[in-house]
Design an enzyme around this catalytic site. Structure first.
Site, short mmCIF file in Angstrom:
data_model
loop_
_atom_site.label_atom_id
_atom_site.label_comp_id
_atom_site.label_asym_id
_atom_site.label_seq_id
_atom_site.Cartn_x
_atom_site.Cartn_y
_atom_site.Cartn_z
N THR A 129 0.87 -1.25 -0.12
CA THR A 129 -0.05 0.16 -0.06
C THR A 129 0.83 1.41 0.07
O THR A 129 2.11 1.38 0.51
CB THR A 129 -1.04 -0.08 1.20
N GLU A 131 0.43 3.61 1.98
CA GLU A 131 0.79 3.87 3.44
C GLU A 131 1.92 3.31 3.70
O GLU A 131 2.73 3.78 4.72
CB GLU A 131 -0.36 3.23 4.22
N TYR A 153 -0.57 0.45 10.75
CA TYR A 153 -1.21 -0.53 9.39
C TYR A 153 0.13 -0.30 8.52
O TYR A 153 0.33 -1.33 7.57
CB TYR A 153 -2.24 0.22 8.63
N LYS A 157 2.57 -3.36 6.87
CA LYS A 157 2.76 -3.60 5.27
C LYS A 157 4.16 -3.60 5.02
O LYS A 157 4.78 -4.40 4.14
CB LYS A 157 1.83 -2.70 4.53
O1 G4F Z 1 -10.64 6.44 2.52
P1 G4F Z 1 -9.56 6.60 3.60
O2 G4F Z 1 -10.02 5.96 5.08
O3 G4F Z 1 -8.40 5.75 2.90
P2 G4F Z 1 -6.73 5.76 3.55
O4 G4F Z 1 -6.45 5.94 4.74
O5 G4F Z 1 -5.94 6.60 2.65
O6 G4F Z 1 -6.34 4.10 3.24
C1 G4F Z 1 -6.94 3.39 2.04
O7 G4F Z 1 -5.99 3.44 0.98
C2 G4F Z 1 -4.81 3.08 1.34
C3 G4F Z 1 -3.77 3.11 0.15
O8 G4F Z 1 -4.35 2.18 -0.86
C4 G4F Z 1 -4.92 1.58 1.71
F1 G4F Z 1 -3.78 1.08 2.32
C5 G4F Z 1 -6.02 1.42 2.87
O9 G4F Z 1 -6.22 0.08 3.56
C6 G4F Z 1 -7.03 2.06 2.47
O10 G4F Z 1 -7.51 1.45 1.36
O11 G4F Z 1 -9.08 8.16 3.83
C7 G4F Z 1 -8.80 8.83 2.58
C8 G4F Z 1 -8.42 10.22 3.05
C9 G4F Z 1 -7.48 10.36 4.38
O12 G4F Z 1 -6.49 11.20 4.00
C10 G4F Z 1 -8.29 10.84 5.47
O13 G4F Z 1 -7.77 11.36 6.55
O14 G4F Z 1 -9.56 10.95 3.43
C11 G4F Z 1 -9.33 11.47 4.66
N1 G4F Z 1 -10.55 11.51 5.25
C12 G4F Z 1 -11.24 12.98 5.79
N2 G4F Z 1 -12.44 12.69 6.29
C13 G4F Z 1 -11.52 10.71 5.75
C14 G4F Z 1 -12.51 11.69 6.39
N3 G4F Z 1 -11.29 9.50 5.74
C15 G4F Z 1 -12.40 8.66 6.23
N4 G4F Z 1 -12.26 7.27 6.28
N5 G4F Z 1 -13.26 9.38 7.06
C16 G4F Z 1 -13.41 10.65 6.94
O15 G4F Z 1 -14.62 11.36 7.48
#
Ligand code: G4F
Length: 326
Positions: A129, A131, A153, A157
């Site tokens: 990932t 990450e 996480y 990885k």
């Molecule tokens: O959708 P997210 O939770 O994905 P994140 O953390 O980037 O991780 C995903 O992608 C990675 C890379 O492929 C994978 F390794 C991992 O398993 C997963 O599939 O968050 C995306 C972005 C972040 O910057 C987060 O801080 O959205 C921002 N965000 C802003 N508000 C939020 C929110 N994320 C979530 N989940 N919920 C919110 O309310």
């Protein structure tokens, strides 16, 4: 000629289910590992597989039990194994770091050890990932960018990536890591930001709620389309030599842009409904990630087929169908 046999860990998830679709379409015999609780609640826990349940073989095996993994690998003799299972929601890894680190690393190690001993011909894909790059100082990141993970996480990885590399170099296994950036689709889980946005935007459109609370709207991610990314996984295992590849769109967009597009597809102004909630900000998060997919495009002829705007549109259309019966 007998059908090629694939084993997928994490088959009920977004990636596992699209990968199962792809492998079935290519004539594979598809096997997947699931938890007992999934078999007991197929309606919810196997919803992504509902359309292919009659065509795949599911095995109840615990990834933290090395003996049951050995037995499955020995009996099944898979030609290809895709290790996708992991606790993958980054925020949870701040809450339960000990079990997430142990489970993610141990399951990779058990699987590699079982395959090395009992099915050494089997090719292995491991789901890495972006990450792993964490607080990367270079943009865009590629296969030579130093890892600097900022979450448990990401650390789990990176450790698994080194296990995969070690098994490849020490034991000659055909084992690859795909370093995948964010990838989205109508099957994305509701805890991830894209699905949260589209599902809440549709609820607002239908008059079921007024507002949506989000964390950092100015975080940037490199978002791709999941069916394109599972194709990249498959291509890695068809190559002449095992290697590690970044899989990304090469573009970065902010959460705010995703919100704006999703709301505007529904004829809504996001500024009237969306609120930033500091409680949803992540500690020490790298707010900008962007990958360079040059290597996989050149060596394996991979390319993405769906743009950022098309992903938003498809996710909104799917959500309208689910919630609005439309
Ligand atoms: O959708 P997210 O939770 O994905 P994140 O953390 O980037 O991780 C995903 O992608 C990675 C890379 O492929 C994978 F390794 C991992 O398993 C997963 O599939 O968050 C995306 C972005 C972040 O910057 C987060 O801080 O959205 C921002 N965000 C802003 N508000 C939020 C929110 N994320 C979530 N989940 N919920 C919110 O309310």
């Amino acid at each position: 000629m007998s059908r090629r046999r694939a084993l997928i860990t994490g088959i009920p998830g977004q990636d596992g289910s699209y990968l199962a679709d792809l492998l079935l379409s290519k004539g594979y015999e598809v096997h997947g590992i699931v938890r007992r609780t999934a078999i007991e609640d197929t309606e919810h826990k196997l919803k992504n597989l509902r359309h292919i349940l009659g065509q795949i073989h599911l095995h109840v095996v615990s990834l933290d039990n090395v003996l049951s993994m050995i037995k499955l690998v020995k009996d099944l003799q898979p030609d290809e194994c895709y290790h996708l299972a992991a606790s993958s929601f980054v925020s949870y890894s701040f809450e339960d770091e000990i079990s997430i680190l142990n489970n993610n690393v141990n399951s990779t190690h058990y699987l590699l050890a079982a395959i090395k001993e009992f099915a050494p011909h089997c090719r292995v894909y491991f789901a890495g990932t972006s990450e792993m790059f964490g607080n990367a100082e270079i943009e865009p990141q590629d296969e030579r960018t130093p890892f600097n993970p900022r979450s448990i996480y990401g650390i789990s990885k990176v450790a698994s990536y080194h296990l995969v590399k070690n098994y490849r170099q020490q034991y000659g296994m055909f084992a690859c890591t795909g370093i995948l950036y964010n990838h989205e689709s109508p099957r994305r889980g509701y805890e991830f930001v894209t699905r949260k946005i589209v599902s809440m935007a549709v609820r607002i459109k239908l008059g079921l709620q007024e507002s949506l609370q989000l964390g950092n709207l100015d975080a940037f991610r490199d978002w791709g389309y999941t069916p394109d990314y599972v194709n990249a996984m498959w291509l890695m295992l068809q190559a002449d030599l095992p290697d590690d590849y970044v899989v990304a769109s090469g573009e970065t967009h902010s959460v705010r842009e995703f919100v704006e597009s999703a709301f505007s597809y529904l004829g809504l102004d996001y500024q009237k409904h969306v609120k930033m909630d500091p409680k949803l900000f992540r500690p020490a998060e790298k707010v900008r990630l962007c990958g360079n997919p040059g290597k996989i495009m050149e060596k394996l002829n991979w390319k993405r087929t769906v743009t950022f705007q098309e992903i938003v549109k498809e996710m909104i259309a799917n959500e309208m169908k689910i919630q609005g019966n439309g």
